[in-house]
Motif scaffolding. Structure first.
Motif, PDB file in Angstrom:
ATOM      1  N   LYS A 348     -40.570 -37.456  41.132  1.00 58.68           N
ATOM      2  CA  LYS A 348     -39.520 -38.460  40.499  1.00 58.68           C
ATOM      3  C   LYS A 348     -38.418 -37.880  39.874  1.00 58.68           C
ATOM      4  CE  LYS A 348     -39.299 -42.806  39.980  1.00 58.68           C
ATOM      5  NZ  LYS A 348     -39.066 -43.945  41.122  1.00 58.68           N
ATOM      6  N   THR A 349     -38.781 -36.822  39.088  1.00 60.99           N
ATOM      7  CA  THR A 349     -37.773 -36.330  38.530  1.00 60.99           C
ATOM      8  C   THR A 349     -36.606 -35.321  39.481  1.00 60.99           C
ATOM      9  OG1 THR A 349     -39.234 -35.714  36.529  1.00 60.99           O
ATOM     10  CG2 THR A 349     -37.126 -34.267  36.821  1.00 60.99           C
ATOM     11  N   LEU A 350     -37.141 -34.573  40.334  1.00 58.42           N
ATOM     12  CA  LEU A 350     -36.401 -34.269  41.534  1.00 58.42           C
ATOM     13  C   LEU A 350     -35.260 -35.050  42.312  1.00 58.42           C
ATOM     14  CD1 LEU A 350     -38.467 -31.254  42.803  1.00 58.42           C
ATOM     15  CD2 LEU A 350     -36.692 -31.134  40.989  1.00 58.42           C
ATOM     16  N   SER A 351     -36.038 -36.115  42.609  1.00 57.00           N
ATOM     17  CA  SER A 351     -35.545 -37.185  43.235  1.00 57.00           C
ATOM     18  C   SER A 351     -34.322 -37.778  42.469  1.00 57.00           C
ATOM     19  CB  SER A 351     -36.555 -38.488  43.637  1.00 57.00           C
ATOM     20  OG  SER A 351     -35.811 -39.529  44.035  1.00 57.00           O
ATOM     21  N   ASP A 391     -32.259 -28.755  47.886  1.00 54.45           N
ATOM     22  CA  ASP A 391     -31.428 -30.051  48.214  1.00 54.45           C
ATOM     23  C   ASP A 391     -30.367 -30.204  46.927  1.00 54.45           C
ATOM     24  OD1 ASP A 391     -31.255 -30.830  50.710  1.00 54.45           O
ATOM     25  OD2 ASP A 391     -33.232 -31.915  50.561  1.00 54.45           O
ATOM     26  N   ILE A 392     -31.062 -30.001  45.712  1.00 54.10           N
ATOM     27  CA  ILE A 392     -30.347 -30.312  44.387  1.00 54.10           C
ATOM     28  C   ILE A 392     -29.626 -28.955  43.983  1.00 54.10           C
ATOM     29  CG2 ILE A 392     -31.826 -32.315  44.030  1.00 54.10           C
ATOM     30  CD1 ILE A 392     -33.045 -30.477  41.692  1.00 54.10           C
ATOM     31  N   ALA A 393     -29.723 -27.850  44.576  1.00 55.03           N
ATOM     32  CA  ALA A 393     -29.314 -26.647  44.068  1.00 55.03           C
ATOM     33  C   ALA A 393     -27.814 -26.489  44.347  1.00 55.03           C
ATOM     34  CB  ALA A 393     -30.053 -25.378  44.421  1.00 55.03           C
ATOM     35  N   SER A 394     -27.179 -25.732  43.276  1.00 56.71           N
ATOM     36  CA  SER A 394     -25.577 -25.551  43.800  1.00 56.71           C
ATOM     37  C   SER A 394     -25.342 -24.116  43.546  1.00 56.71           C
ATOM     38  CB  SER A 394     -24.664 -26.382  42.781  1.00 56.71           C
ATOM     39  OG  SER A 394     -24.635 -27.875  43.431  1.00 56.71           O
ATOM     40  N   PHE A 395     -24.380 -23.454  44.227  1.00 56.78           N
ATOM     41  CA  PHE A 395     -24.086 -22.288  44.192  1.00 56.78           C
ATOM     42  C   PHE A 395     -22.635 -22.179  44.292  1.00 56.78           C
ATOM     43  CE2 PHE A 395     -27.943 -22.996  46.537  1.00 56.78           C
ATOM     44  CZ  PHE A 395     -28.984 -22.275  45.391  1.00 56.78           C
ATOM     45  N   GLY A 396     -22.267 -20.822  43.746  1.00 58.42           N
ATOM     46  CA  GLY A 396     -20.726 -20.370  44.049  1.00 58.42           C
ATOM     47  C   GLY A 396     -20.583 -19.997  45.546  1.00 58.42           C
ATOM     48  N   SER A 397     -19.160 -20.131  45.773  1.00 59.04           N
ATOM     49  CA  SER A 397     -19.020 -19.732  47.247  1.00 59.04           C
ATOM     50  C   SER A 397     -17.496 -19.479  47.586  1.00 59.04           C
ATOM     51  CB  SER A 397     -19.470 -21.295  48.047  1.00 59.04           C
ATOM     52  OG  SER A 397     -18.747 -21.080  49.472  1.00 59.04           O
ATOM     53  N   THR A 398     -17.134 -18.755  48.474  1.00 56.31           N
ATOM     54  CA  THR A 398     -15.982 -18.304  48.717  1.00 56.31           C
ATOM     55  C   THR A 398     -15.086 -19.450  49.554  1.00 56.31           C
ATOM     56  OG1 THR A 398     -16.661 -17.281  51.023  1.00 56.31           O
ATOM     57  CG2 THR A 398     -16.769 -15.800  49.276  1.00 56.31           C
ATOM     58  N   THR A 461     -34.662 -14.126  48.759  1.00 53.49           N
ATOM     59  CA  THR A 461     -35.719 -13.207  49.870  1.00 53.49           C
ATOM     60  C   THR A 461     -36.992 -14.077  50.038  1.00 53.49           C
ATOM     61  OG1 THR A 461     -34.590 -11.164  48.655  1.00 53.49           O
ATOM     62  CG2 THR A 461     -36.744 -10.926  50.104  1.00 53.49           C
ATOM     63  N   HIS A 462     -37.511 -14.631  48.792  1.00 51.52           N
ATOM     64  CA  HIS A 462     -38.860 -15.132  49.157  1.00 51.52           C
ATOM     65  C   HIS A 462     -38.712 -16.493  49.959  1.00 51.52           C
ATOM     66  CE1 HIS A 462     -42.997 -16.117  47.791  1.00 51.52           C
ATOM     67  NE2 HIS A 462     -42.518 -17.237  47.593  1.00 51.52           N
ATOM     68  N   VAL A 463     -37.814 -17.365  49.746  1.00 50.64           N
ATOM     69  CA  VAL A 463     -37.550 -18.476  50.592  1.00 50.64           C
ATOM     70  C   VAL A 463     -37.477 -18.072  52.094  1.00 50.64           C
ATOM     71  CG1 VAL A 463     -36.160 -20.562  50.694  1.00 50.64           C
ATOM     72  CG2 VAL A 463     -37.084 -20.040  48.751  1.00 50.64           C
ATOM     73  N   GLY A 464     -36.376 -17.348  52.284  1.00 54.80           N
ATOM     74  CA  GLY A 464     -35.933 -16.918  53.636  1.00 54.80           C
ATOM     75  C   GLY A 464     -35.011 -17.798  54.529  1.00 54.80           C
ATOM     76  N   GLU A 465     -35.350 -19.002  54.539  1.00 57.35           N
ATOM     77  CA  GLU A 465     -34.250 -19.966  55.189  1.00 57.35           C
ATOM     78  C   GLU A 465     -34.169 -21.620  54.769  1.00 57.35           C
ATOM     79  OE1 GLU A 465     -37.335 -22.344  58.389  1.00 57.35           O
ATOM     80  OE2 GLU A 465     -36.716 -20.265  58.916  1.00 57.35           O
ATOM     81  N   PHE A 466     -33.119 -22.090  55.225  1.00 61.91           N
ATOM     82  CA  PHE A 466     -32.889 -23.727  54.759  1.00 61.91           C
ATOM     83  C   PHE A 466     -32.600 -24.417  55.929  1.00 61.91           C
ATOM     84  CE2 PHE A 466     -29.919 -26.810  53.387  1.00 61.91           C
ATOM     85  CZ  PHE A 466     -30.794 -27.580  52.363  1.00 61.91           C
ATOM     86  N   ASP A 467     -33.197 -25.560  56.199  1.00 57.25           N
ATOM     87  CA  ASP A 467     -32.960 -26.256  57.490  1.00 57.25           C
ATOM     88  C   ASP A 467     -32.887 -25.470  58.752  1.00 57.25           C
ATOM     89  OD1 ASP A 467     -32.676 -28.928  58.193  1.00 57.25           O
ATOM     90  OD2 ASP A 467     -30.656 -28.923  58.029  1.00 57.25           O
ATOM     91  N   GLY A 468     -33.881 -24.650  58.835  1.00 60.89           N
ATOM     92  CA  GLY A 468     -33.685 -23.942  60.156  1.00 60.89           C
ATOM     93  C   GLY A 468     -32.633 -22.640  59.953  1.00 60.89           C
ATOM     94  N   ARG A 469     -32.158 -22.447  59.197  1.00 58.69           N
ATOM     95  CA  ARG A 469     -30.901 -21.258  59.193  1.00 58.69           C
ATOM     96  C   ARG A 469     -31.655 -20.203  58.153  1.00 58.69           C
ATOM     97  NH1 ARG A 469     -26.071 -22.847  61.816  1.00 58.69           N
ATOM     98  NH2 ARG A 469     -26.635 -24.327  63.155  1.00 58.69           N
ATOM     99  N   ARG A 470     -31.648 -18.979  58.560  1.00 55.49           N
ATOM    100  CA  ARG A 470     -32.061 -18.001  57.800  1.00 55.49           C
ATOM    101  C   ARG A 470     -30.894 -17.515  56.807  1.00 55.49           C
ATOM    102  NH1 ARG A 470     -36.860 -16.379  58.080  1.00 55.49           N
ATOM    103  NH2 ARG A 470     -36.097 -14.446  56.748  1.00 55.49           N
TER     104      ARG A 470
END
Length: 615
Positions: A348-351, A391-398, A461-470
Motif C-alpha cells: 500500500k505504501t509503495l503503491s 518503478d518508483i525509483a529515480s536517477f540522474g541521467s545524461t 549488480t544484485h538486481v541485474g535487469e529491469f523489464d527484461g533489459r539488463r
C-alpha cells in the motif's frame, strides 16, 4: 464464605508473573481496562442477540482512587461473571492444570513463542499483584440476582463468597503497595499518573473511561480513533493534528495512507510519510514509529515487525482485532497474521508513492530527495517488492542534467537497437560526467544513468535487469559504440601489436591486460573491469566492513587515436623509460575515474621528472 488454597504451583506462577513476565508494571491498568471493555462488548453483543433494549449511553468504565486507604478501583457495568465463571477464571490458574501451564510457559519462553497464552489462560488480571498487596473482585452477571466476591493477597489462598445487592458488572479494587522508585512502582493513587496511563494505553477504547479527581467525573479517553473513521469524513486539519500528536512533527505530512482490511483477519491502519527525513534516517537501528493497538488498546510504540527497514521513515498506527501476543501482551509474535499485515502495508505504501509520482511530480521529487536513499535498500532486502521499488525509483541521467529520470522513462527513450540499460557509478555527478568512460556515449548521444549513492553499486549488480533489459556498466566489459570497420580495426591491432604486450608486462602488478578501446574519444586511457568484477570502491567498502576481498586486476584500455598513445607506439623507448610512461598512463587513468593511486609519491616524482626533461 469459602477459603480455598491455591495449588502448590500457583504461588510460583504469581511470582513469575510479578517479577518476570511484564517489563513495565504500568501495564496492569491496561489489562484491567481491557478486561472491562471486553465485558462491555460482550454485554452489547448478548443484548443484540436477545433483542432486548440496551441504553449504551449508560455503559462505561469508572476509575476511583482513595489516597488515604491507598486503593485503586476499576469498575464496569458490563456483562459480569457468575460464581461458576469466576471460579473457572481462578481455576484456570489454581486447578491441577497449573503445572502444565507453567511447563508450557517455560517451553514457550525458551523457544521464543509465547503465543496466545494471554487469551487462553486469562492471566492479565493477575498483573494486579505487581502493584497490589491484596486484590478484591466483586461481580454479578447480567440476568442473575446474586453476586460473587473474590479476594486474595496472592500468597497461598483466596476467599470466595456470595453477596447480595451488587450492581451488574465487575469491580476490581487494588490495595496498593507502597511507592517504590527502585521497583518502578509509582503512586497509582495520583490523578496525573492515572490520566497518563489511560492516555497512553487506552485513549481509543470504545467505552468512556471516567474518574472523579477532586470534583465532577471527567472522561479520560478520547474514544475517537481517526483510523476507525471513513476517510471521506476526515479533514486535512484532523489528519495533520493526529500526525503531530503521533510524531511530534509540527509540519503537515507529505502523504497520508488509510488502510482497512476486512474478512477473516480484520485490521485498520493510518500511515504517514513525513515531509522531511529525520536526522538519524541513515541509522538502520533507529526506532520504528509504528504504534500497534489491538481492539483500540495500545500494545507497543516501536513495532518493527510491521514495516521493513527500508521504510523506517513511515509513521503511523495499526489496530488489529486479534493478534498472537505473548503472555504479557508486550511483544509481537512472528506469525502469519503479522506477515500478512506487513505485506499489505508495504504494498500500500509503495503503491501510494507511485500514485504521487504519476499525479504530483513536485511532491514525488520531495519524497525521493528525502527518502530515496533508504528506499533503495529494499532492492537488496525485499525481492518480493523489487519491481515496485524500481518503478518508483529515480536517477540522474545524461538525458537531462537538471532532472531525474525513472527507469520506465529511460526504456521509452531507448532506440530499438539498444540492448542494455547503461549506467556509471561515481562519487558525484560531476565525477561521472567527466569520466573518460563517458566519452563515446556522449559523442553518440547514448543515455547513461548516473548513480552516485554508495548503495547503487550494490543493488544494480544484485538486481541485474529491469523489464527484461539488463543493466550494463559502461566501466565494465567490452563497449564499442562505433560501427566496426574490419580493415581499420585489423590495421590498428597490427600497429599496436608490439606496444600492448610491453605495457601489459610493465603494469603486470596492476592490470591483467592492455587493449585498444572503443569507448574513448578524447582521453588517452581508461581502466575497466570484467563484467563480473567488483569495482574498486565496492572492494574498499567490503574491506571497511571487515570482509576479506581479493584485489582485482583490471584492464587498461588505450585510445588508439590519442597523440600520446600514438607517440608511444611510434617511439622506441628502452624498458626503463617505458616503465615510467606506463605508470604515468595508468596513474592518469586512475585519477580520471576518481580512483586512488597505488603510490602517490612515486607518481608525483615521475611526473615532475618527465616534465623537467620535456622543458
Amino acid at each position: 464464605m469459602e477459603t480455598l488454597k491455591f495449588q502448590a504451583e500457583t504461588d510460583q506462577l504469581l511470582q513469575l508473573m510479578v517479577h518476570s513476565i511484564y517489563s513495565n508494571k504500568d501495564v496492569f491498568l491496561r489489562e484491567l481496562i481491557s478486561n472491562a471493555a471486553d465485558a462491555l462488548d460482550k454485554l452489547r453483543l448478548e443484548t443484540v442477540r436477545s433483542g432486548a433494549h440496551l441504553d449504551a449511553a449508560d455503559l462505561g468504565i469508572q476509575l476511583e482512587v482513595d489516597r488515604e486507604q491507598r486503593t485503586l478501583t476499576v469498575r464496569d457495568n458490563g456483562i459480569g461473571m457468575s460464581r461458576d465463571e469466576l471460579v473457572d477464571l481462578v481455576g484456570t490458574i489454581a486447578r491441577s492444570g497449573t503445572a502444565e501451564f507453567l511447563g508450557r510457559m517455560q517451553e514457550s519462553k525458551d523457544s521464543g513463542e509465547l503465543t496466545g497464552l494471554i487469551g487462553q489462560f486469562g492471566v492479565g488480571f493477575y498483573s494486579s499483584f505487581m502493584v497490589a498487596d491484596k486484590v478484591t473482585l466483586v461481580t454479578r452477571r447480567a440476568g442473575e440476582a446474586d453476586g460473587t466476591r473474590w479476594e486474595s493477597a496472592g500468597r497461598g489462598t483466596y476467599m470466595i463468597d456470595s453477596v447480595d445487592d451488587v450492581s451488574r458488572g465487575t469491580t476490581v479494587t487494588l490495595h496498593l503497595k507502597p511507592e517504590d522508585a527502585e521497583d518502578r512502582l509509582f503512586d497509582y493513587t495520583a490523578g496525573w499518573k492515572i490520566r497518563e496511563l489511560v492516555k497512553r494505553y487506552c485513549d481509543f477504547v470504545t467505552w468512556p473511561i471516567t474518574m472523579a479527581d477532586d470534583g465532577e467525573p471527567q472522561t479520560l479517553n478520547s474514544m475517537k480513533p481517526l483510523w476507525a473513521r471513513t476517510p471521506s469524513e476526515i479533514t486535512d486539519e484532523e489528519y495533520t493534528a493526529f500526525y503531530a500528536q503521533l510524531s511530534h512533527d509540527w509540519e503537515p505530512p507529505l502523504e497520508t495512507i488509510h488502510v482497512r482490511a476486512e474478512g477473516t483477519f480484520e485490521y485498520q491502519a493510518l500511515l504517514f510519510i513525513p515531509a522531511h527525513a529525520p536526522v538519524d534516517l541513515a541509522w538502520r537501528g533507529r526506532r520504528h514509529d509504528i504504534q500497534l493497538y489491538m481492539k483500540r488498546t495500545f500494545i507497543m510504540d516501536d513495532c518493527e515487525g510491521l514495516m521493513p527497514e527500508y521504510l523506517r521513515f513511515v509513521k503511523g498506527v495499526v489496530d488489529a482485532q486479534d493478534l498472537s501476543l505473548n503472555v504479557s501482551r508486550e511483544f509481537l509474535q512472528q506469525d502469519r497474521q503479522i506477515q500478512l499485515m506487513r505485506r499489505r502495508l508495504v504494498k500500500k505504501t509503495l503503491s501510494r508513492v507511485r500514485e504521487v509520482m504519476n499525479g504530483s511530480p513536485d511532491r514525488y521529487l520531495t519524497f525521493w530527495r528525502e527518502f530515496g536513499l533508504v528506499v533503495k535498500e529494499g532492492l537488496l532486502a525485499d525481492p518480493d517488492n523489487r519491481e515496485a521499488i524500481l518503478d518508483i525509483a529515480s536517477f540522474g541521467s545524461t538525458h537531462d542534467l537538471e532532472q531525474l529520470t525513472t527507469l520506465r522513462a529511460y526504456l521509452e527513450r531507448m532506440p530499438d537497437s539498444q540492448e542494455h540499460l547503461y549506467y556509471l557509478v561515481g562519487t558525484s555527478r560531476e565525477a561521472v560526467e567527466n569520466s573518460p568512460h563517458m566519452e563515446a556515449f556522449r559523442a553518440k548521444d547514448v543515455e547513461v544513468l548516473i548513480l552516485t549513492d554508495r548503495i547503487d553499486e550494490m543493488w544494480v549488480t544484485h538486481v541485474g535487469e529491469f523489464d527484461g533489459r539488463r543493466f550494463q556498466s559502461i566501466a565494465k566489459g567490452q563497449v564499442d559504440l562505433q560501427p566496426e570497420d574490419e580493415q581499420e580495426t585489423r590495421v590498428q591491432r597490427e600497429d599496436f601489436a608490439d606496444l600492448l604486450p610491453r605495457l601489459a608486462e610493465q603494469l603486470n602488478a596492476y592490470v591483467k591486460e592492455v587493449r585498444l578501446s572503443g569507448r574513448l574519444t578524447t582521453s588517452p586511457a581508461c581502466i575497466v573491469g570484467e563484467t563480473t568484477h567488483l569495482t574498486p570502491s565496492l572492494e574498499k567498502m567490503y574491506r571497511a566492513m571487515g570482509q576479506p576481498v581479493p584485489t582485482t586486476r583490471r584492464i587498461l584500455e588505450l585510445n588508439p587515436e590519442h597523440p600520446l598513445v600514438l607517440a608511444l607506439k611510434d617511439s622506441s623507448l628502452p624498458d626503463a623509460d617505458l616503465t615510467e610512461m606506463a605508470e604515468l598512463l595508468y596513474g592518469m587513468a586512475l585519477l580520471a575515474e576518481g580512483g586512488d593511486l597505488p603510490d602517490p609519491a612515486r607518481f608525483t616524482r615521475l611526473m615532475a621528472e618527465r616534465l623537467a626533461r620535456t622543458l
